[in-house]
Motif scaffolding. Structure first.
Motif, PDB file in Angstrom:
ATOM      1  N   ASP A 107       0.822  -1.209   0.000  1.00 39.10           N
ATOM      2  CA  ASP A 107       0.000   0.000   0.000  1.00 39.10           C
ATOM      3  C   ASP A 107       0.859   1.264   0.000  1.00 39.10           C
ATOM      4  O   ASP A 107       0.570   2.227  -0.720  1.00 39.10           O
ATOM      5  N   GLU A 108       1.902   1.275   0.827  1.00 37.11           N
ATOM      6  CA  GLU A 108       2.761   2.451   0.908  1.00 37.11           C
ATOM      7  C   GLU A 108       3.557   2.644  -0.379  1.00 37.11           C
ATOM      8  O   GLU A 108       3.746   3.774  -0.840  1.00 37.11           O
ATOM      9  N   ASN A 109       4.025   1.562  -0.968  1.00 34.68           N
ATOM     10  CA  ASN A 109       4.773   1.657  -2.219  1.00 34.68           C
ATOM     11  C   ASN A 109       3.910   2.248  -3.329  1.00 34.68           C
ATOM     12  O   ASN A 109       4.338   3.122  -4.077  1.00 34.68           O
ATOM     13  N   GLY A 110       2.684   1.743  -3.438  1.00 38.90           N
ATOM     14  CA  GLY A 110       1.772   2.254  -4.457  1.00 38.90           C
ATOM     15  C   GLY A 110       1.436   3.716  -4.235  1.00 38.90           C
ATOM     16  O   GLY A 110       1.371   4.508  -5.185  1.00 38.90           O
ATOM     17  N   ALA A 111       1.244   4.095  -2.978  1.00 38.62           N
ATOM     18  CA  ALA A 111       0.926   5.489  -2.651  1.00 38.62           C
ATOM     19  C   ALA A 111       2.092   6.409  -2.990  1.00 38.62           C
ATOM     20  O   ALA A 111       1.891   7.561  -3.390  1.00 38.62           O
ATOM     21  N   ASP A 112       3.331   5.917  -2.842  1.00 39.99           N
ATOM     22  CA  ASP A 112       4.508   6.714  -3.216  1.00 39.99           C
ATOM     23  C   ASP A 112       4.444   7.110  -4.688  1.00 39.99           C
ATOM     24  O   ASP A 112       4.628   8.277  -5.044  1.00 39.99           O
ATOM     25  N   ILE A 113       4.218   6.128  -5.536  1.00 39.56           N
ATOM     26  CA  ILE A 113       4.210   6.384  -6.975  1.00 39.56           C
ATOM     27  C   ILE A 113       3.010   7.231  -7.368  1.00 39.56           C
ATOM     28  O   ILE A 113       3.111   8.152  -8.186  1.00 39.56           O
ATOM     29  N   PHE A 114       1.862   6.963  -6.774  1.00 40.69           N
ATOM     30  CA  PHE A 114       0.663   7.760  -7.024  1.00 40.69           C
ATOM     31  C   PHE A 114       0.919   9.226  -6.669  1.00 40.69           C
ATOM     32  O   PHE A 114       0.601  10.135  -7.437  1.00 40.69           O
ATOM     33  N   GLY A 115       1.493   9.456  -5.494  1.00 40.53           N
ATOM     34  CA  GLY A 115       1.746  10.813  -5.039  1.00 40.53           C
ATOM     35  C   GLY A 115       2.720  11.561  -5.929  1.00 40.53           C
ATOM     36  O   GLY A 115       2.548  12.756  -6.202  1.00 40.53           O
ATOM     37  N   LEU A 116       3.760  10.874  -6.391  1.00 40.26           N
ATOM     38  CA  LEU A 116       4.733  11.482  -7.293  1.00 40.26           C
ATOM     39  C   LEU A 116       4.079  11.925  -8.585  1.00 40.26           C
ATOM     40  O   LEU A 116       4.269  13.055  -9.048  1.00 40.26           O
ATOM     41  N   HIS A 117       3.274  11.066  -9.186  1.00 41.27           N
ATOM     42  CA  HIS A 117       2.618  11.390 -10.450  1.00 41.27           C
ATOM     43  C   HIS A 117       1.657  12.569 -10.288  1.00 41.27           C
ATOM     44  O   HIS A 117       1.603  13.461 -11.132  1.00 41.27           O
ATOM     45  N   LEU A 118       0.899  12.555  -9.199  1.00 46.57           N
ATOM     46  CA  LEU A 118      -0.091  13.605  -8.981  1.00 46.57           C
ATOM     47  C   LEU A 118       0.583  14.962  -8.763  1.00 46.57           C
ATOM     48  O   LEU A 118       0.177  15.971  -9.345  1.00 46.57           O
ATOM     49  N   ALA A 119       1.625  14.995  -7.934  1.00 49.63           N
ATOM     50  CA  ALA A 119       2.317  16.253  -7.660  1.00 49.63           C
ATOM     51  C   ALA A 119       3.019  16.782  -8.901  1.00 49.63           C
ATOM     52  O   ALA A 119       3.043  18.003  -9.142  1.00 49.63           O
ATOM     53  N   TYR A 120       3.594  15.876  -9.703  1.00 56.28           N
ATOM     54  CA  TYR A 120       4.279  16.328 -10.919  1.00 56.28           C
ATOM     55  C   TYR A 120       3.286  16.931 -11.912  1.00 56.28           C
ATOM     56  O   TYR A 120       3.610  17.901 -12.603  1.00 56.28           O
ATOM     57  N   LYS A 121       2.104  16.387 -11.956  1.00 55.50           N
ATOM     58  CA  LYS A 121       1.076  16.945 -12.836  1.00 55.50           C
ATOM     59  C   LYS A 121       0.768  18.387 -12.447  1.00 55.50           C
ATOM     60  O   LYS A 121       0.610  19.267 -13.298  1.00 55.50           O
ATOM     61  N   HIS A 122       0.692  18.653 -11.152  1.00 54.07           N
ATOM     62  CA  HIS A 122       0.454  20.012 -10.675  1.00 54.07           C
ATOM     63  C   HIS A 122       1.666  20.902 -10.938  1.00 54.07           C
ATOM     64  O   HIS A 122       1.520  22.100 -11.202  1.00 54.07           O
ATOM     65  N   LEU A 123       2.869  20.330 -10.849  1.00 54.80           N
ATOM     66  CA  LEU A 123       4.087  21.079 -11.151  1.00 54.80           C
ATOM     67  C   LEU A 123       4.055  21.589 -12.586  1.00 54.80           C
ATOM     68  O   LEU A 123       4.324  22.764 -12.852  1.00 54.80           O
ATOM     69  N   ARG A 201      23.945   3.670 -13.211  1.00 54.92           N
ATOM     70  CA  ARG A 201      23.517   2.748 -12.156  1.00 54.92           C
ATOM     71  C   ARG A 201      22.028   2.913 -11.857  1.00 54.92           C
ATOM     72  O   ARG A 201      21.305   1.932 -11.670  1.00 54.92           O
ATOM     73  N   MET A 202      21.572   4.156 -11.804  1.00 53.00           N
ATOM     74  CA  MET A 202      20.177   4.397 -11.457  1.00 53.00           C
ATOM     75  C   MET A 202      19.248   3.811 -12.514  1.00 53.00           C
ATOM     76  O   MET A 202      18.228   3.201 -12.196  1.00 53.00           O
ATOM     77  N   MET A 203      19.593   3.976 -13.775  1.00 51.53           N
ATOM     78  CA  MET A 203      18.728   3.466 -14.832  1.00 51.53           C
ATOM     79  C   MET A 203      18.774   1.943 -14.932  1.00 51.53           C
ATOM     80  O   MET A 203      17.836   1.317 -15.413  1.00 51.53           O
ATOM     81  N   ARG A 204      19.856   1.347 -14.452  1.00 52.24           N
ATOM     82  CA  ARG A 204      19.917  -0.115 -14.445  1.00 52.24           C
ATOM     83  C   ARG A 204      18.844  -0.699 -13.535  1.00 52.24           C
ATOM     84  O   ARG A 204      18.398  -1.828 -13.732  1.00 52.24           O
ATOM     85  N   SER A 205      18.440   0.077 -12.526  1.00 52.89           N
ATOM     86  CA  SER A 205      17.435  -0.420 -11.587  1.00 52.89           C
ATOM     87  C   SER A 205      16.011  -0.055 -11.998  1.00 52.89           C
ATOM     88  O   SER A 205      15.048  -0.438 -11.327  1.00 52.89           O
ATOM     89  N   ALA A 206      15.861   0.682 -13.084  1.00 54.75           N
ATOM     90  CA  ALA A 206      14.526   1.144 -13.493  1.00 54.75           C
ATOM     91  C   ALA A 206      13.765   0.043 -14.228  1.00 54.75           C
ATOM     92  O   ALA A 206      14.279  -0.586 -15.146  1.00 54.75           O
ATOM     93  N   THR A 207      12.517  -0.179 -13.815  1.00 55.34           N
ATOM     94  CA  THR A 207      11.634  -1.094 -14.524  1.00 55.34           C
ATOM     95  C   THR A 207      10.682  -0.256 -15.368  1.00 55.34           C
ATOM     96  O   THR A 207      10.822   0.970 -15.444  1.00 55.34           O
ATOM     97  N   LYS A 208       9.702  -0.882 -15.982  1.00 54.43           N
ATOM     98  CA  LYS A 208       8.778  -0.105 -16.812  1.00 54.43           C
ATOM     99  C   LYS A 208       7.944   0.821 -15.930  1.00 54.43           C
ATOM    100  O   LYS A 208       7.636   0.504 -14.773  1.00 54.43           O
ATOM    101  N   PRO A 209       7.562   2.009 -16.457  1.00 54.88           N
ATOM    102  CA  PRO A 209       6.760   2.955 -15.668  1.00 54.88           C
ATOM    103  C   PRO A 209       5.427   2.342 -15.239  1.00 54.88           C
ATOM    104  O   PRO A 209       4.798   1.606 -15.993  1.00 54.88           O
ATOM    105  N   CYS A 210       5.016   2.639 -14.007  1.00 58.91           N
ATOM    106  CA  CYS A 210       3.743   2.139 -13.483  1.00 58.91           C
ATOM    107  C   CYS A 210       2.682   3.234 -13.581  1.00 58.91           C
ATOM    108  O   CYS A 210       2.882   4.334 -13.061  1.00 58.91           O
ATOM    109  N   HIS A 211       1.567   2.930 -14.226  1.00 57.49           N
ATOM    110  CA  HIS A 211       0.467   3.875 -14.365  1.00 57.49           C
ATOM    111  C   HIS A 211      -0.677   3.394 -13.479  1.00 57.49           C
ATOM    112  O   HIS A 211      -1.374   2.437 -13.801  1.00 57.49           O
TER     113      HIS A 211
END
Length: 226
Positions: A107-123, A201-211
């Motif tokens: 639940d917390e992991n999903g909320a992290d990604i949700f919050g990032l997407h929502l705030a960036y949209k407002h940015l 290194r950072m991009m090596r750990s990136a998986t596909k974007p989660c929507h």
């Protein structure tokens, strides 16, 4: 009325620690969150810090375990797997003191990604064409400052770790702080803002974007629209 009583009365609305929680349908914030939003100088830092926290707490209502739903009529296991795959990949790449990716933190992991997407949209909405304008005194753009502010919210000066309860055999609900900061690698605007090379290194750990929500999200949106 004594000062002690006043403090207790106010604690129903504000609390002194740097935290927030979703008490659906209400969201509650610690005073430090309010203070940062009230006195922060740049909107990019406010959205990267407070904005993402607000989005995270709202996200607890819109991200749910598909087989144990509380607020949604339907949710996709595909989204859950996408989120956990990214956290697991980041955990493996950046493990410090301890790290784990389990259903306890879903639940917390999903909320992290949700919050990032929502705030960036407002940015994007707030800055428009000035999103990538450079702030000379900080030597970075408004967009980069947003991501720096997000990362700073997880800084503690200690090696990141997860809690584990030996009695229940369960991990704490939050992933390690450095992992929560670094899962941002999967977010395309972050990659673009810092010109991240594919072999870094950072991009090596990136998986596909989660929507999690919106027109690009999997079955969740289709089911609600039906």
């Amino acid at each position: 009325m004594s000062s002690t009583f006043k403090l207790r009365a106010l604690s129903n609305w504000f609390f002194p620690n740097h935290n927030a929680y979703n008490g659906h349908p209400s969201v509650y914030f610690g005073y430090p969150v309010y203070h940062h939003n009230q006195y922060g100088k740049e909107m990019a830092t406010k959205l990267g810090h407070t904005g993402i926290i607000v989005g995270h707490e709202i996200g607890h209502t819109f991200f749910d375990k598909h087989d144990k739903l509380q607020h949604l009529p339907y949710f996709s296991k595909e989204v859950e797997d996408c989120v956990q795959n990214q956290y697991n990949a980041t955990c493996m790449e950046y493990k410090e003191h301890s790290c784990a990716t389990t259903d306890d933190s879903l639940d917390e992991n999903g909320a992290d990604i949700f919050g990032l997407h929502l705030a960036y949209k407002h940015l994007k909405s707030y800055y428009g064409e000035k999103l990538r304008t450079r702030i000379d005194r900080l030597k970075m753009t408004n967009e980069q400052l947003f991501f720096y502010s997000y990362a700073m919210s997880f800084c503690s000066g200690r090696l990141s770790s997860v809690t584990f309860d030996k009695k229940t055999g369960k991990y704490g609900s939050h992933s390690a702080k450095n992992v929560r900061a670094n899962v941002i690698a999967q977010f395309p605007p972050f990659q673009k803002a810092f010109n991240c090379s594919a072999d870094s290194r950072m991009m090596r750990s990136a998986t596909k974007p989660c929507h999690i929500y919106g027109s690009r999200a999997p079955e969740t949106l289709k089911k609600i629209n039906n």
